[in-house]
Design an enzyme around this catalytic site. Structure first.
Site, PDB file in Angstrom:
ATOM      1  N   ASN A  40     -12.520  18.457   6.023  1.00  0.00           N
ATOM      2  CA  ASN A  40     -10.758  18.283   6.242  1.00  0.00           C
ATOM      3  C   ASN A  40      -9.882  19.493   5.036  1.00  0.00           C
ATOM      4  OD1 ASN A  40     -12.453  15.010   6.180  1.00  0.00           O
ATOM      5  ND2 ASN A  40     -10.951  15.186   7.574  1.00  0.00           N
ATOM      6  N   LYS A 128     -23.013  17.367   9.850  1.00  0.00           N
ATOM      7  CA  LYS A 128     -22.551  18.321  10.872  1.00  0.00           C
ATOM      8  C   LYS A 128     -23.245  19.206   9.539  1.00  0.00           C
ATOM      9  CE  LYS A 128     -18.625  19.816   9.507  1.00  0.00           C
ATOM     10  NZ  LYS A 128     -17.524  20.268   9.072  1.00  0.00           N
ATOM     11  N   HIS A 148     -13.645  21.280  16.121  1.00  0.00           N
ATOM     12  CA  HIS A 148     -13.155  22.091  17.308  1.00  0.00           C
ATOM     13  C   HIS A 148     -14.454  21.715  18.809  1.00  0.00           C
ATOM     14  CE1 HIS A 148      -9.568  23.716  15.080  1.00  0.00           C
ATOM     15  NE2 HIS A 148     -10.273  23.536  14.491  1.00  0.00           N
TER      16      HIS A 148
END
Ligand code: SF4
Length: 236
Positions: A40, A128, A148
Site C-alpha cells: 500500500n 503475494k 496491477h
C-alpha cells in the site's frame, strides 16, 4: 493459457524491453521484509523505509530485541507503520523460534507450492509476499499477483478471477518456463502507465488487438510515463 501468456510476454518485451533485475539474488529474509514494507505505498517510500531499517539495525537479529514502536518510527515513511512493524517483528520472532536463526534458506529444498504454503504460515505473510520471495530471492518461475497484475490479466482475459490470490493460483497453475520475471514486471508497468484502474488508455496499448476487455476506452490519450523504479529489484 500458456500460449496466450507467451504471446503477451513477447508483445510486452517488444514494447517495454526486458526489465533489469538484481545481478545477485538477495537474501530471502530481506526480500520478505522489503515486500512487507512495499504494501500500500509506492516503491520510493518503501525503499526509503527499507534503507532506514538497514541503517538503524546492523543485523536482522537486532530486530528480535528491538521495541516494535521503535521499528514503527524507523519505517513510518512507508505508511501503515503499526501493522508493518508488527508483521516484521512477528516474522523474525517466529522464524528464529522455528529455525534458531534468521535464514529462509531451508526453502531451497521445497517445491514452489510447498514453499508458498510454508511462508504463508507466518503471521502477516500473504500469498503475494510469499510469491515475491520465491521470484525475486529464490529465482523460481513464479508470477506474483499484485493489484496491477490482477487487474491486467483479468482484463486481457488470461484469467477470470475476482481476487488477487485466486488470480495467482489460476495464473501459476501451468506458467510457461523462464518468463515470470519479465511478465510480472512489465504487467506492473502496463498497469501503472496504460491499463489504469479507472480509465485504461486502450488506444495506445500494445495489447489492444489481443485483449478481451469489453469496456475498452478508445479515446486518444497521451502516454503517462511513470517512474520505472521497482523496489523488489533493488533489495540488497
Ligand atoms: S487494451 Fe485496454 S483494457 Fe486491454 S490491456 Fe490494454 S489498456 Fe488494458
Amino acid at each position: 493459457m500458456q500460449n496466450k501468456i507467451i504471446k503477451i510476454n513477447n508483445v510486452l518485451v517488444e514494447h517495454f524491453g526486458i526489465p533489469p533485475r538484481n545481478k545477485k539474488l538477495p537474501n530471502p529474509v530481506e526480500m520478505l521484509i522489503g515486500t512487507i514494507l512495499s504494501q500500500n505505498t509506492n516503491d520510493r517510500n518503501s525503499y526509503q523505509a527499507y534503507k532506514n531499517l538497514k541503517e538503524k539495525y546492523k543485523s536482522w537479529d537486532e530486530i528480535l530485541t528491538a521495541r516494535r514502536s521503535s521499528i514503527e518510527s524507523v519505517i513510518k515513511v512507508a505508511g501503515l507503520g503499526k501493522q508493518k512493524s508488527e508483521a516484521i517483528k512477528s516474522f523474525v520472532q517466529e522464524l528464529h523460534e522455528k529455525k534458531g536463526k534468521l535464514s529462509l534458506n531451508y526453502l531451497n529444498r521445497m517445491d514452489e507450492s510447498s514453499a508458498i504454503e510454508e511462508l504463508t504460515k507466518y503471521k502477516g505473510v500473504g500469498v503475494k509476499t510469499a510469491s515475491c520471495v520465491l521470484l525475486f530471492a529464490l529465482d523460481r518461475n513464479v508470477c506474483p499477483v499484485d493489484t496491477h497484475v490482477h487487474r491486467t490479466v483479468n482484463r486481457i482475459g488470461i484469467t477470470k478471477q475476482n481476487t488477487p490470490d485466486k488470480t495467482f493460483f489460476a495464473l501459476n497453475e501451468d506458467f510457461p518456463s523462464k518468463i515470470a520475471h519479465p511478465f510480472h514486471t512489465n504487467l506492473i508497468r502496463l498497469g501503472r502507465e496504460v491499463c489504469k484502474p479507472k480509465k485504461p488508455s486502450c488506444s495506445i496499448c500494445p495489447l489492444l488487438k489481443i485483449c478481451d476487455f469489453k469496456d475498452k476506452n478508445l479515446e486518444k490519450t497521451a502516454p503517462s510515463k511513470q517512474n520505472a523504479f521497482m523496489l523488489l529489484d533493488n533489495i540488497s
